[in-house]
Scaffold this active site. Sequence first.
Site, PDB file in Angstrom:
ATOM      1  N   ASN A   8      -2.004   5.300  -1.682  1.00 12.12           N
ATOM      2  CA  ASN A   8      -3.133   4.634  -1.031  1.00 12.12           C
ATOM      3  C   ASN A   8      -2.574   3.939   0.218  1.00 12.12           C
ATOM      4  OD1 ASN A   8      -5.139   2.881  -0.275  1.00 12.12           O
ATOM      5  ND2 ASN A   8      -5.481   2.042  -2.331  1.00 12.12           N
ATOM      6  N   ARG A  91      -5.779   8.517  -1.752  1.00 14.94           N
ATOM      7  CA  ARG A  91      -6.995   7.877  -1.268  1.00 14.94           C
ATOM      8  C   ARG A  91      -7.159   8.290   0.196  1.00 14.94           C
ATOM      9  NH1 ARG A  91      -7.964   1.466  -0.276  1.00 14.94           N
ATOM     10  NH2 ARG A  91     -10.164   1.599   0.252  1.00 14.94           N
ATOM     11  N   HIS A 179     -15.112   1.918   0.517  1.00 11.44           N
ATOM     12  CA  HIS A 179     -14.727   1.262  -0.750  1.00 11.44           C
ATOM     13  C   HIS A 179     -15.344   1.977  -1.959  1.00 11.44           C
ATOM     14  CE1 HIS A 179     -13.868  -2.645   1.607  1.00 11.44           C
ATOM     15  NE2 HIS A 179     -12.730  -2.083   1.271  1.00 11.44           N
ATOM     16  N   ARG A 239     -10.914  -7.679  10.730  1.00 12.21           N
ATOM     17  CA  ARG A 239     -12.013  -6.899  11.327  1.00 12.21           C
ATOM     18  C   ARG A 239     -13.253  -7.763  11.463  1.00 12.21           C
ATOM     19  NH1 ARG A 239     -11.837  -2.159   7.093  1.00 12.21           N
ATOM     20  NH2 ARG A 239      -9.895  -3.050   6.310  1.00 12.21           N
ATOM     21  N   GLU A 377      -8.786   1.017  -8.218  1.00 13.07           N
ATOM     22  CA  GLU A 377      -9.010   2.258  -7.463  1.00 13.07           C
ATOM     23  C   GLU A 377      -7.993   3.322  -7.854  1.00 13.07           C
ATOM     24  OE1 GLU A 377      -8.760  -0.475  -4.208  1.00 13.07           O
ATOM     25  OE2 GLU A 377     -10.401   0.547  -3.172  1.00 13.07           O
TER      26      GLU A 377
END
Length: 406
Positions: A8, A91, A179, A239, A377
């Site tokens: 990831n 990912r 996500h 961000r 995840e």
Amino acid sequence: MSHVVTLNAGSSSLKFSLFTLHKDDPVAICTGAVDRIGSPEATIAAKTSDGRVLGGDGVGPIADHVAAMNRVLDLLTQWFPKAEIVAVGHRIVHGGPDHDRPIQLTPDSLRALEDLAPFAPLHQPYNLQGVRAAIERFPQAVQVACFDTAFHRHHPWVNDTFALPTEYYDMGVRRYGFHGLSYEYIADHLAKTAPLLHGGRVIVAHLGNGASMCGLIHGRSVGSSMGFTALDGLPMGTRCGQLDPGVVLYLMQQKGMTADEITELLYCKSGLLGLSGLSNDMRTLEQADTGAARRAISYFNFRARRELGALAAVLGGLDAVVFTGGIGENSALVRERVCVNMGWLGIELDHDANTEHARIISTPLSRVQVMVIPTNEELVIARAAARFVYPHMYEALLDKAAARTG
Ligand code: AMP
């Protein structure tokens, strides 16, 4: 025994895990991360599931993602010499409009994903570098791409489009949402542990260095705060979150900023870091107690509350809120501030349960149940990879999961 590696890659980090493929579900035996890739102070830390520390600081400079990837794959082979790596799950941040589920990577599909790099310039190239390094190292292993966008691919058209002429939609300018692996994990977890809530209207707040919210009905995404890129919606570590596009025009036309400078501003210098002038890290800001740090946290909470209300309207009401991600799982302060005075929406937070990071942090009388569920995840990626290697072994498991998520 067969194993799956999950990779990831973020813009300056690389998380990795090694899973053993057990009959019921893959089981993580090692998780770790390389941080500060590209800086002289890069670190690698890893630990086994029973808490044994494997990595350590002082690994020296790691120039780029390819070097990081190779170092990780070296270390995994060194730490687990008997592991038979049958699959590597990646990912991949952007799957474009066509991918609503994981795929096995082939030279053709890899090329197609490269074409999507302009949609996610700070993530997709690193993700794909990881794929190439893994193919070189484990050529016999199945390489599987798990997309952050896939979970949202069936959300309604009104959440998929911008109010631009339709040819822009046709060229791929859409609200993809991100996500998705985290939301998939939470939806599946709810289906197993709280089936009634899973069948209802749920808002999941994935609040981490990247942050977004997703509205679910019966475990399916109907709306997300993120749009075309992972910039939209909530403010994040660095961000900006939602921004009037007129600001970008002003910066270009009146301030003469180049596209690269604006990219750097919006992705790397804004959010909590930009507002606080101090840090992108919520823990640091909570401890800093300066006016600017407090204002940065206030803005974060304000936008999260706004999005919660907006998504509740999209869902036509609310049965549960789930907090997840580094901030969602650990910051009692943020959860408290997001949920305060939300009685009108049916949310009554239990102060003590929230402070203790209990799984359920709403009062017994709260109409909306508020929960804290750590996301995973990596497990979602490992399950997907396992399915490509042993479809028979995992088919039943995945069929069950699919039935649960509607
Ligand atoms: P993630 O990207 O999901 O790993 O989340 C990273 C974010 O979680 C950073 O802003 C951290 O400061 C924040 N975080 C982690 N632990 C805590 C904590 N105990 N209190 C507040 N924020 C935390």
